[in-house]
Design an enzyme around this catalytic site. Structure first.
Site, PDB file in Angstrom:
ATOM      1  N   VAL A 187      26.691  33.145  28.071  1.00 43.47           N
ATOM      2  CA  VAL A 187      26.182  33.928  27.791  1.00 43.47           C
ATOM      3  C   VAL A 187      25.777  35.060  27.122  1.00 43.47           C
ATOM      4  O   VAL A 187      26.268  35.302  25.979  1.00 43.47           O
ATOM      5  CB  VAL A 187      27.077  34.983  28.869  1.00 43.47           C
ATOM      6  N   ASP A 198      40.353  32.020  39.497  1.00 47.58           N
ATOM      7  CA  ASP A 198      40.090  32.868  37.581  1.00 47.58           C
ATOM      8  C   ASP A 198      40.062  33.937  37.665  1.00 47.58           C
ATOM      9  O   ASP A 198      39.686  34.581  36.256  1.00 47.58           O
ATOM     10  CB  ASP A 198      38.599  31.639  36.667  1.00 47.58           C
TER      11      ASP A 198
END
Ligand SMILES: Nc1ncnc2c1ncn2[C@@H]1O[C@H](COP(=O)(O)OP(=O)(O)OP(=O)(O)O)[C@@H](O)[C@H]1O
Length: 518
Positions: A142, A255
């Site tokens: 990212v 998650d």
């Protein structure tokens, strides 16, 4: 299944199951920050011409001094020949050694990112200029990028160039566009906004609004001493809001953990958070994988191999709320056995017998001891036919000791843990009345979340009416209202046929296409 140690990382199906690069160190190391955190490299100031605009905005002196520098050099030396590609590159990806994809990817199939690299959505010609690394995770990287069109920063997730990661990222795009567009069109429910997605050099790139630090980083900044109760309440309320929407959409995040909850830029000086990373998410009733959730936040039903629902996110949420308050993970087990043992010790009781009877992995953790096991007070104070294996029994069976982590706070039940925090005032008598009431409310709130029985665990809507969340006076154990099952509104558009309402088809992507040729 003994793990190699992805404590805080999501478990995932192959091929994003633990790899050498994601193998974690001990919890002690994790606590002091030695986690698989992405390096946060900053730009080195080598401003390419394409980013002059940004340079002027951010570093006016540097920009002025280097203005027309190429032309100046050319005037001084007619032989001087400027070639953009010969500029030294400030690499952000590690390793930055070219291996695959015509030298664009490294050995891990990650696109080698460097400062000022342009990621381009060819359909719209929208350009994103890479500036720094925000995170390197299981699915890719990212990067903080400059969006020249909107003159703002965005976070671009560059997915690894491998079919399985691509497929799962398509699922992330699909579920998130469904959540954003159909379930939260006005951006009111604390779910990250996806802004764009496109293929670039055989990598799927997903652009998100730029958010701040994650909650684990916030806890670390606070020396893992936990947050003030008012922040725990505010963040819990907002995460619950996101969970209500997700449950309504029939989406399981799979998650949820402090790393996947990011702080939003302050609006009217109010603190806020958003849930990110739908890269492991799936639709309820269409669960495929059994190895999911990060170990510390893994629910009992996932550990035990029992069919799961959105209730697994509520378990993780309970773990997060406790961690925000005490500053440390509630069940930081070094192995699945250790996590389960801690659950049993801290929560009290154990999963109900009907779950244990049907779960696939029960024998990994429990021994069947017949219909009556005197003294084995299990779920709801009833006797159980199952008893958790001792460490010696696990060792005798596996020919190796189960990994057991260190305890970083006094052993004991949840209420003692919360009341004893910060483990100086060792009994509730030391607490002022108002704090005592807050702690009682928090303990009662957690009780409904870290509930072994997924059918009894509170839904996000039920939890949202708890006095800890509403701020009402806590007068005694909360009894949630009975929730009538609702058929999620978004179910009609199934992920099999038209996930996300066909957005990616418009972008030239499809679940079948696993790589692009440029
Ligand atoms: N919108 C955003 N704004 C700022 N930072 C972000 C954003 N999205 C992700 N990040 C950073 O990048 C990290 C990794 O993002 P994400 O969890 O989506 O990737 P991942 O590959 O699924 O990671 P993991 O394997 O850890 O789950 C986050 O923990 C966060 O620090």
């Amino acid at each position: 299944m003994e793990e190699t140690g992805r404590e805080r990382k999501a478990a995932g199906p192959p091929p994003w199951a633990p790899t050498k690069s994601t193998v974690f160190r001990s919890y002690a190391a994790a606590v002091v920050g030695d986690r698989a955190e992405a390096p946060s490299a900053r730009g080195n100031g080598v401003a390419a011409r394409s980013s002059n605009l940004r340079a002027v905005r951010k570093r006016p002196i540097v920009a002025r001094l280097t203005r027309d520098i190429v032309q100046t050099f050319e005037k001084c030396n007619p032989e001087f020949n400027y070639v953009d590609s010969l500029n030294p590159k400030h690499f952000l990806t590690s390793p930055a050694v070219p291996v695959h994809n015509d030298g664009l990817d490294n050995a891990n199939s990650d696109l080698i990112l460097y400062v000022n690299l342009e990621l381009v959505n060819k359909k719209s010609d929208r350009r994103y200029i890479v500036e720094e690394m925000l995170g390197q995770g299981t699915f890719g990287q990212v990067a903080k990028c400059w969006d020249a069109e909107t003159n703002s920063y965005v976070a671009v997730k560059v997915i690894k160039n491998q079919p399985a990661f691509y497929q799962q990222a398509i699922m992330e795009v699909s579920l998130l566009s469904m959540l954003n567009d159909k379930f939260d069109p006005d951006d009111q429910h604390h779910i990250v906004r996806m802004l764009d997605f496109f293929p670039w050099k055989n990598h799927l790139c997903i652009t998100f609004e730029m958010l701040g630090h994650n909650l684990y980083e916030l806890l670390k900044k606070n020396n893992l001493r936990g947050l003030q109760l008012q922040f725990v309440r505010t963040f819990s309320r907002q995460i619950l809001d996101a969970l209500i929407v997700m449950k309504g959409a029939g989406i399981i995040h799979c998650d949820l953990k402090p790393e996947n909850i990011l702080i939003t830029p302050k609006v009217n000086s109010a603190a806020g958070v958003k849930v990110i990373d739908f890269g492991s998410a799936c639709m309820e009733g269409k669960t495929i994988y059994s190895y999911i959730q990060s170990r510390y936040y893994r629910s009992p039903e996932v550990l035990l191999g029992y069919p799961y629902t959105t209730a697994i996110d509520m378990w993780s949420f309970g773990c997060i709320v406790a961690e925000l308050y005490i500053g440390l993970p509630l069940f930081p087990g070094a192995s699945e056995y250790d996590v389960l043992s801690r659950m049993i010790e801290i929560v009290g009781g154990q999963p109900p017998d009907d779950l244990l009877r049907e779960a696939k992995n029960t024998r990994k953790f429990f021994k069947h001891v017949g219909s009556i096991y005197p003294g084995n007070e299990a779920h709801d104070g009833l006797c159980s036919s199952y008893r958790v294996l001792t460490e010696d029994e696990v060792e005798a069976r596996d020919s190796k000791k189960p990994k057991i982590g260190k305890w970083y706070f006094p052993r004991g039940r949840l209420d003692r843990l919360i009341f004893a925090y910060p483990w100086k005032n060792l009994n509730e008598g030391n607490l002022p009345e108002t704090e005592k009431e807050d702690c009682l409310a928090l303990v009662d709130f957690l009780r409904g979340l870290v509930e072994f029985d997924p059918n009894k665990r509170w839904s996000p809507l039920q939890a949202s009416y708890h006095p800890f969340i509403t701020g009402e006076a806590f007068t005694g154990p909360y009894e949630p209202f009975r929730e009538t099952p609702v058929i999620p509104v978004g179910r009609a558009a199934t992920v099999d046929h038209n996930p996300g309402g066909g957005h990616w088809l418009a972008a030239g992507l499809s679940p079948q296409v696993v790589s692009w040729k440029h």
